[in-house]
Design a protein around this motif. Structure first.
Motif, short mmCIF file in Angstrom:
data_model
loop_
_atom_site.label_atom_id
_atom_site.label_comp_id
_atom_site.label_asym_id
_atom_site.label_seq_id
_atom_site.Cartn_x
_atom_site.Cartn_y
_atom_site.Cartn_z
N ARG A 178 0.82 -1.22 0.00
CA ARG A 178 0.00 0.00 0.00
C ARG A 178 0.85 1.27 0.00
O ARG A 178 0.46 2.28 -0.59
CB ARG A 178 -0.92 -0.02 1.23
N ALA A 179 2.01 1.22 0.63
CA ALA A 179 2.80 2.45 0.81
C ALA A 179 3.97 2.57 -0.14
O ALA A 179 4.52 3.68 -0.29
CB ALA A 179 3.31 2.53 2.25
N VAL A 180 4.39 1.48 -0.77
CA VAL A 180 5.55 1.52 -1.67
C VAL A 180 5.04 1.44 -3.09
O VAL A 180 4.30 0.50 -3.45
CB VAL A 180 6.53 0.36 -1.36
N PHE A 181 5.43 2.39 -3.94
CA PHE A 181 4.94 2.47 -5.31
C PHE A 181 6.03 2.04 -6.29
O PHE A 181 7.20 2.40 -6.13
CB PHE A 181 4.48 3.89 -5.64
N GLY A 182 5.62 1.28 -7.28
CA GLY A 182 6.52 0.93 -8.39
C GLY A 182 7.54 -0.14 -8.10
O GLY A 182 8.44 -0.37 -8.92
N GLN A 183 7.44 -0.84 -6.95
CA GLN A 183 8.40 -1.88 -6.60
C GLN A 183 7.69 -3.18 -6.18
O GLN A 183 7.92 -3.72 -5.11
CB GLN A 183 9.33 -1.41 -5.46
N PRO A 184 6.82 -3.74 -7.01
CA PRO A 184 6.10 -4.96 -6.60
C PRO A 184 7.03 -6.17 -6.48
O PRO A 184 6.88 -6.99 -5.56
CB PRO A 184 5.07 -5.16 -7.70
N ALA A 185 8.01 -6.29 -7.39
CA ALA A 185 8.92 -7.44 -7.33
C ALA A 185 9.80 -7.38 -6.09
O ALA A 185 10.05 -8.41 -5.42
CB ALA A 185 9.78 -7.49 -8.59
N ALA A 186 10.30 -6.19 -5.75
CA ALA A 186 11.15 -6.06 -4.56
C ALA A 186 10.38 -6.34 -3.28
O ALA A 186 10.88 -7.03 -2.37
CB ALA A 186 11.75 -4.65 -4.52
N VAL A 187 9.15 -5.85 -3.18
CA VAL A 187 8.33 -6.11 -1.99
C VAL A 187 8.03 -7.60 -1.85
O VAL A 187 8.11 -8.17 -0.74
CB VAL A 187 7.03 -5.29 -2.06
N GLU A 188 7.71 -8.23 -2.94
CA GLU A 188 7.40 -9.66 -2.89
C GLU A 188 8.61 -10.48 -2.45
O GLU A 188 8.49 -11.42 -1.65
CB GLU A 188 6.91 -10.12 -4.27
N ARG A 189 9.78 -10.12 -2.94
CA ARG A 189 10.98 -10.86 -2.58
C ARG A 189 11.35 -10.62 -1.11
O ARG A 189 11.77 -11.56 -0.41
CB ARG A 189 12.14 -10.44 -3.49
N ILE A 190 11.21 -9.42 -0.62
CA ILE A 190 11.53 -9.14 0.78
C ILE A 190 10.62 -9.94 1.72
O ILE A 190 11.08 -10.56 2.69
CB ILE A 190 11.42 -7.63 1.06
N VAL A 191 9.33 -9.95 1.43
CA VAL A 191 8.39 -10.68 2.29
C VAL A 191 8.66 -12.18 2.23
O VAL A 191 8.59 -12.88 3.26
CB VAL A 191 6.94 -10.35 1.89
N ALA A 192 8.98 -12.71 1.04
CA ALA A 192 9.26 -14.15 0.92
C ALA A 192 10.50 -14.53 1.72
O ALA A 192 10.52 -15.57 2.40
CB ALA A 192 9.43 -14.51 -0.55
N LEU A 193 11.54 -13.71 1.69
CA LEU A 193 12.75 -14.01 2.46
C LEU A 193 12.48 -13.94 3.96
O LEU A 193 13.01 -14.76 4.74
CB LEU A 193 13.85 -13.02 2.07
N LEU A 194 11.68 -12.98 4.40
CA LEU A 194 11.35 -12.89 5.82
C LEU A 194 10.51 -14.08 6.27
O LEU A 194 10.68 -14.58 7.40
CB LEU A 194 10.61 -11.59 6.09
N ARG A 195 9.61 -14.56 5.43
CA ARG A 195 8.80 -15.73 5.80
C ARG A 195 9.67 -16.97 5.99
O ARG A 195 9.50 -17.72 6.95
CB ARG A 195 7.76 -15.99 4.72
N ASP A 196 10.60 -17.15 5.08
CA ASP A 196 11.46 -18.33 5.19
C ASP A 196 12.36 -18.26 6.42
O ASP A 196 12.61 -19.28 7.08
CB ASP A 196 12.32 -18.47 3.93
N TYR A 197 12.84 -17.07 6.74
CA TYR A 197 13.77 -16.96 7.85
C TYR A 197 13.06 -17.00 9.21
O TYR A 197 13.57 -17.59 10.16
CB TYR A 197 14.58 -15.66 7.72
N LEU A 198 11.91 -16.36 9.29
CA LEU A 198 11.21 -16.28 10.57
C LEU A 198 10.34 -17.50 10.84
O LEU A 198 9.59 -17.50 11.82
CB LEU A 198 10.35 -15.01 10.61
N ALA A 199 10.40 -18.51 9.99
CA ALA A 199 9.63 -19.72 10.26
C ALA A 199 10.12 -20.44 11.51
O ALA A 199 9.38 -21.18 12.15
CB ALA A 199 9.68 -20.66 9.05
#
Length: 444
Positions: A178-199
């Protein structure tokens, strides 16, 4: 046969002999075979004799044996008649053959084959075990071990879910989108890495995220959103460290003092997080301005020989290094993106092309950054691309809404038109991104 008047033994023997001869004779008469010895042979000489009864008894025994053989032997030969055909057994079935009775009688009797007894094997459906094996303690111990392992696995799975839910990554993803514009690929990759690490909570190495791109594309904005989110979910602001190179280590300050201060602050944060069994967030902005000594210290935190406290942490590096490489890559591939849109190649094909292009950009950035310091070899690089004019318009509307202005589309487009852009293949990419949006809105 004549007997001596005074001899009782001779009379008794003759009488017994006559009776026995009378009893056995019908068998020979029935078959039509005369007795081999004439009756005249039974004449006894007159006069006293002791051997006569003995001879009579011997003769009688011989005759009885002979009669028994003839009566009970099936293969006895009849001297007075031709061999007869074997009698048919009424219980046996009759079969027609072309052999005559003579041929049948000449054949030797067949030997009866001994039938083999049927061997009974145990059924395969039932398995019988001895009582000693059934009552074995090893089986009970094995079942207990399986139950314990299953319980531990189930508990670990539940802990994984609880640990991931603690950080509310779904809410973080929504906030970034919602707050970051024009960076959908970067946001998706950051969240995926955090999910894997914080599992899970225990790790063998820390998570090192390196956000690279030109100025004004949203790197610092993403860092602020991450720090705000982790402060909220961890319920402890001391577990989030924000280190700005311009503020904490300015140019006149000695690099050794900055290194010692950074090491002390990082050690305090990771030790406190380990005591609370949480994963801290350490965010360093303007990394391109850090002295080499601080980069060496950061590289030392990631070494395996360091304490495990430093491994259970998330390091986020925000840097403008590689901005020129990202700009060049975006401008060179702008025509490719336009061709994809014109041809209508959407879906899996367009996604595959975009993923391949992003992988090429990460490889080129890593090769460029490793020349400056080996820290980037172990970092996970997330590139931030240039923003087009539509993204800049969205930045203006969002900032105007935050400042209390009504976000009119025409007014936002007018403000966005005042900025500088790269014009390639019919597309416009902002030179400074959204960096001048805040200053422009503040002048309204």
């Amino acid at each position: 046969m004549s007997f001596r008047p005074g001899s009782r033994k001779a009379w008794a023997g003759a009488t017994w002999e006559g009776d026995l001869h009378a009893k056995r004779r019908p068998c020979a008469m029935d078959r039509g075979q005369p007795s081999p010895e004439p009756a005249a042979a039974d004449h006894v000489a007159p006069g006293p004799s002791v051997i006569a009864p003995v001879r009579a008894v011997v003769r009688l025994r011989r005759r009885v044996r002979l009669l028994r053989k003839r009566c009970f032997s099936p293969t006895a030969v009849r001297p007075d008649s031709e061999p007869r055909a074997p009698r048919a057994d009424p219980d046996q079935p009759q079969f027609f053959t072309f052999d005559g009775p003579a041929e049948l009688s000449s054949r030797p009797p067949r030997k009866k084959r001994r039938r083999s007894r049927l061997v009974l094997y145990p059924e395969t459906s039932r398995k019988y075990r001895p009582r000693v094996e059934r009552r074995s303690r090893a089986q009970r111990c094995l079942l207990l071990l399986v139950a314990i392992v299953g319980f531990q696995v189930l508990n670990a799975i539940e802990n994984l879910d609880d640990n991931a839910q603690r950080y509310d990554l779904d809410g973080l993803e929504k906030a970034l989108q919602r707050a970051v514009f024009g960076q959908p690929a970067a946001v998706e990759r950051i969240v995926a890495l955090l999910r894997d690490y914080l599992a899970t909570h225990v790790h063998s190495r820390p998570l090192l995220l390196a956000l690279h791109g030109p100025s004004g594309v949203g790197k610092s904005h993403v860092g602020r959103l991450l720090a705000r989110h982790f402060r909220a979910v961890l319920e402890d602001g001391a577990l989030v460290l924000q280190y700005h190179a311009r503020h904490h280590c300015p140019e006149p300050r000695a690099a050794e003092d900055c290194r010692q201060e950074l090491a002390r602050r990082v050690a305090d944060v990771v030790a406190r997080a380990e005591a609370e069994e949480k994963t801290p967030l350490l965010l360093l902005d303007d990394v391109e301005l850090l002295p080499p000594a601080l980069l060496d210290e950061l590289h030392g935190f990631l070494q395996p020989q360091r304490s495990h406290h430093f491994h259970n942490a998330i390091y986020v590096l925000l840097s403008g290094n590689g901005g020129a490489e990202v700009t060049r890559f975006v401008l060179q591939n702008a025509s490719r993106a336009l061709a994809l849109r014109a041809d209508g190649a959407h879906g899996a094909g367009a996604a595959a092309v975009a993923a391949q292009a992003e992988e090429e950009l990460r490889a080129s950035l890593r090769a460029l950054l490793v020349r400056e310091h080996p820290l980037w070899e172990v970092a996970t690089i997330v590139p931030f691309l240039l923003l087009d004019k539509g993204d800049v318009v969205n930045c203006f509307r969002d900032e105007m809404a935050g400042e209390g202005f009504f976000p009119e589309q025409a007014r936002a487009e007018l403000l966005a038109a005042q900025l500088s852009y790269y014009r390639v293949a019919g597309r416009e990419f902002a030179v400074t991104g959204c960096k001048q949006v805040v200053a422009t809105v503040n002048l309204l």
